[in-house]
Design an enzyme around this catalytic site. Structure first.
Site, mmCIF file in Angstrom:
data_model
loop_
_atom_site.group_PDB
_atom_site.id
_atom_site.type_symbol
_atom_site.label_atom_id
_atom_site.label_comp_id
_atom_site.label_asym_id
_atom_site.label_seq_id
_atom_site.Cartn_x
_atom_site.Cartn_y
_atom_site.Cartn_z
ATOM 1 N N ASP A 13 0.824 -1.222 0.000
ATOM 2 C CA ASP A 13 0.000 0.000 0.000
ATOM 3 C C ASP A 13 0.851 1.263 0.000
ATOM 4 O OD1 ASP A 13 -2.244 -1.710 0.268
ATOM 5 O OD2 ASP A 13 -1.849 -1.827 2.414
ATOM 6 N N LYS A 16 2.096 2.122 -5.201
ATOM 7 C CA LYS A 16 2.782 1.625 -6.407
ATOM 8 C C LYS A 16 1.949 1.872 -7.667
ATOM 9 C CE LYS A 16 3.018 -2.428 -4.462
ATOM 10 N NZ LYS A 16 2.652 -2.084 -3.084
ATOM 11 N N GLY A 40 -4.253 -4.366 -4.387
ATOM 12 C CA GLY A 40 -5.224 -3.360 -4.805
ATOM 13 C C GLY A 40 -4.456 -2.123 -5.216
ATOM 14 N N HIS A 41 -4.267 -1.930 -6.524
ATOM 15 C CA HIS A 41 -3.467 -0.793 -6.999
ATOM 16 C C HIS A 41 -4.397 0.316 -7.473
ATOM 17 C CE1 HIS A 41 0.270 -3.566 -7.603
ATOM 18 N NE2 HIS A 41 -0.103 -3.420 -6.361
ATOM 19 N N ARG A 143 3.370 -29.135 -6.079
ATOM 20 C CA ARG A 143 3.246 -29.680 -7.441
ATOM 21 C C ARG A 143 1.889 -30.318 -7.693
ATOM 22 N NH1 ARG A 143 8.845 -32.464 -6.396
ATOM 23 N NH2 ARG A 143 7.758 -32.517 -4.394
ATOM 24 N N GLN A 224 2.124 -5.973 -3.210
ATOM 25 C CA GLN A 224 2.456 -6.022 -1.775
ATOM 26 C C GLN A 224 3.765 -5.262 -1.510
ATOM 27 O OE1 GLN A 224 1.519 -9.419 -3.160
ATOM 28 N NE2 GLN A 224 -0.501 -8.588 -2.809
ATOM 29 N N THR A 300 -8.426 -3.599 -1.143
ATOM 30 C CA THR A 300 -9.021 -4.892 -1.498
ATOM 31 C C THR A 300 -10.069 -5.307 -0.477
ATOM 32 O OG1 THR A 300 -6.999 -5.561 -2.605
ATOM 33 C CG2 THR A 300 -8.481 -7.333 -1.949
ATOM 34 N N LEU A 332 3.394 12.352 0.653
ATOM 35 C CA LEU A 332 4.044 13.366 1.489
ATOM 36 C C LEU A 332 3.015 14.386 1.986
ATOM 37 C CD1 LEU A 332 6.873 14.250 2.519
ATOM 38 C CD2 LEU A 332 6.959 15.829 0.590
ATOM 39 N N GLY A 415 -0.053 13.962 -3.987
ATOM 40 C CA GLY A 415 -1.505 13.797 -4.106
ATOM 41 C C GLY A 415 -1.787 12.600 -4.987
HETATM 42 P P1 IMP Z 1 -2.440 -12.796 1.774
HETATM 43 O O1 IMP Z 1 -1.515 -12.205 0.771
HETATM 44 O O2 IMP Z 1 -3.897 -12.569 1.449
HETATM 45 O O3 IMP Z 1 -2.123 -14.224 2.071
HETATM 46 O O4 IMP Z 1 -2.232 -12.021 3.164
HETATM 47 C C1 IMP Z 1 -1.016 -12.119 3.903
HETATM 48 C C2 IMP Z 1 -0.653 -10.785 4.544
HETATM 49 O O5 IMP Z 1 -0.302 -9.860 3.527
HETATM 50 C C3 IMP Z 1 -1.801 -10.129 5.316
HETATM 51 O O6 IMP Z 1 -1.242 -9.411 6.399
HETATM 52 C C4 IMP Z 1 -2.382 -9.161 4.319
HETATM 53 O O7 IMP Z 1 -3.061 -8.101 4.946
HETATM 54 C C5 IMP Z 1 -1.126 -8.707 3.618
HETATM 55 N N1 IMP Z 1 -1.379 -8.237 2.247
HETATM 56 C C6 IMP Z 1 -1.643 -8.988 1.163
HETATM 57 N N2 IMP Z 1 -1.798 -8.212 0.074
HETATM 58 C C7 IMP Z 1 -1.603 -6.953 0.474
HETATM 59 C C8 IMP Z 1 -1.589 -5.699 -0.208
HETATM 60 O O8 IMP Z 1 -1.773 -5.600 -1.411
HETATM 61 N N3 IMP Z 1 -1.341 -4.623 0.570
HETATM 62 C C9 IMP Z 1 -1.087 -4.706 1.901
HETATM 63 N N4 IMP Z 1 -1.078 -5.848 2.577
HETATM 64 C C10 IMP Z 1 -1.334 -6.975 1.867
#
Ligand code: IMP
Length: 432
Positions: A13, A16, A40-41, A143, A224, A300, A332, A415
């Site tokens: 978050d 990106k 979630g971009h 696998r 992530q 998300t 910022l 912004g």
């Molecule tokens: P998972 O990826 O759904 O298995 O979640 C594992 C950890 O990664 C959890 O703490 C989620 O909140 C975090 N996480 C997964 N995707 C995102 C993202 O896009 N942004 C922030 N945290 C994420």
């Protein structure tokens, strides 16, 4: 060496999506290399806001081709829904989006298993996004996964799915006492999906490598953040893939020698969603202010994000692991209005100070952040377009980050819109 990689330097978050959208103007291809619909971009242009989960953030640039690489786990329902929405906005997708034939699929049982496992952890839940990401990667490495290419042969699909579902049903019933899955209904659904995904499926590794040979520029989009990396993050409170730079090579099939730029995306403060250690977390009014001003709610899942001060111990660590060539500082503007800013430069643990980022969560949970304080600024900076026009205290804050990490800052986001960015590779904000 025309591959640039955009990487989250914190717990995801970082913003990106906006930076990828901005850089897409200069590239030919944007490629996602790991994760899935857990990402979630968010992209804003004009007065529109759009959240992409699987399709790369370059899709809104007509001349750009987008790739979902082999390292991504694909939720068929989510990707088809996203394609439908992009089309509805008036953008052509066919011929501009390619999905790797080697990518693994998220199946309904992955979400179900994740749900029952999280419930069974009883106080030790990871706090996942519930998108089935972890169980899908487990099957990949065990696998027993189903890949996009398996959809193309109905008999192969039926055989693999029947075997997989029988195994999952044993687990769901026997270990978790949960309801079983219906084999035929799942096969029906995925056979249907095959017809719809077919135009997008290709050997994306070959496509990308040929494009690179032809001199095209590829922007690799990480999802992530580095502190959620399954190897380098705060294990076990991590995601199940590699958001760090190595994930770009394994998740796309491009050689490391092709990478020329590794851009670390750094939010001007820190956030984390889900469980796990967060040394600089603020559980007070300042944390609340950052959450409200920064709209820190999961793109998300909608969950409120935990907020805290910038952590340079963590940032120096992720810079080391990724080899950032430059940094993009985002959000910022969210810091405007705070009287004092703090930045963590060291941790104190067992009476001693350290600059090392510990890999054991039990240590990270107990470290005490040691802060440097900075005077804040009150001005609204959302319309500032040049570094030298930022308030002196904002300039000082940025210089300190660059000096401490030892990497130049090339972009500053003030912004959510494309236009609200200071872009200058000559900012010379790096330490010697
Ligand atoms: P998972 O990826 O759904 O298995 O979640 C594992 C950890 O990664 C959890 O703490 C989620 O909140 C975090 N996480 C997964 N995707 C995102 C993202 O896009 N942004 C922030 N945290 C994420």
């Amino acid at each position: 060496m025309p591959v640039s990689v955009v990487i989250g330097s914190q717990w995801g978050d970082e913003g990106k999506g906006k930076i990828v959208d901005l850089l897409s103007q200069e590239v030919d291809i944007v490629a996602r290399y790991q994760g899935g619909a857990n990402a979630g971009h968010t992209i804003c242009w004009g007065d529109q806001t759009f959240v992409l989960h699987l399709v790369p953030s370059g899709i809104f640039h007509e001349g750009v081709t987008c790739v979902i690489g082999n390292g991504v786990v694909i939720d068929p329902v989510a990707v088809m829904e996203e394609i439908r929405m992009i089309r509805e906005l008036g953008y052509e997708v066919e011929g501009r989006l390619f999905i790797s034939h080697n990518a693994h699929l998220i199946m309904p049982y992955h979400k179900r298993i994740e749900q029952v496992r999280e419930q069974a952890r009883d106080g030790g839940a990871i706090g996942t996004t519930g998108r089935g990401i972890g169980p899908a990667y487990v099957d990949k490495f065990a696998r027993t996964g189903i890949r996009v290419v398996d959809l193309l042969d109905r008999d192969v699909l039926r055989t693999k799915l029947t075997r997989a579902i029988e195994e999952k049903n044993t687990l769901l019933r026997g270990v978790y006492g949960a309801e079983e899955l219906d084999v035929d209904a799942i096969i029906e659904e995925y056979v249907e999906f095959d017809k719809r995904i077919d135009p997008y499926v290709t050997d994306t590794t070959e496509y990308l490598c040929q494009a690179l040979r032809a001199g095209k520029h590829v922007l690799a989009e990480g999802a992530q953040g580095s502190l959620l990396d399954v190897d380098f993050g705060t294990y076990p409170y991590v995601t199940s893939s590699h958001p760090t730079v190595g994930g770009c090579c394994t998740g796309l099939g491009v050689p490391p020698t092709e990478i020329e730029r590794v851009i670390g995306i750094v939010k001007a403060y820190c956030t984390r969603v889900g469980n796990g250690p967060f040394p600089t977390e603020l559980e007070d009014a300042t944390g609340e202010q950052l959450r409200n001003v920064g709209h820190e709610y999961g793109a998300t899942t909608g969950r409120p994000r935990r907020c805290g001060w910038l952590d340079l111990v963590a940032l120096r660590y992720t810079s080391m692991v990724n080899g950032f060539t430059d940094l993009a500082i985002t959000k910022l503007d969210v810091l405007s209005g705070l009287d004092e800013l703090k930045v963590c430069t060291r941790y104190r643990y067992d009476g001693k100070e350290t600059t090392r980022f510990p890999s054991e969560v039990q240590t990270l949970e107990r470290v005490e952040p040691v802060y440097e304080s900075f005077p804040g600024w009150q001005e609204d900076i959302t319309e500032v377009r040049r570094f030298e026009d930022l308030p002196a205290n904002a300039q000082r804050y940025l210089r300190f980050i660059a000096e401490q990490v030892g990497v130049e800052i090339s972009m500053i986001s003030t912004g959510p819109k494309r236009s609200q960015t200071i872009v200058d590779r000559g900012l010379a904000l790096a330490a010697d």
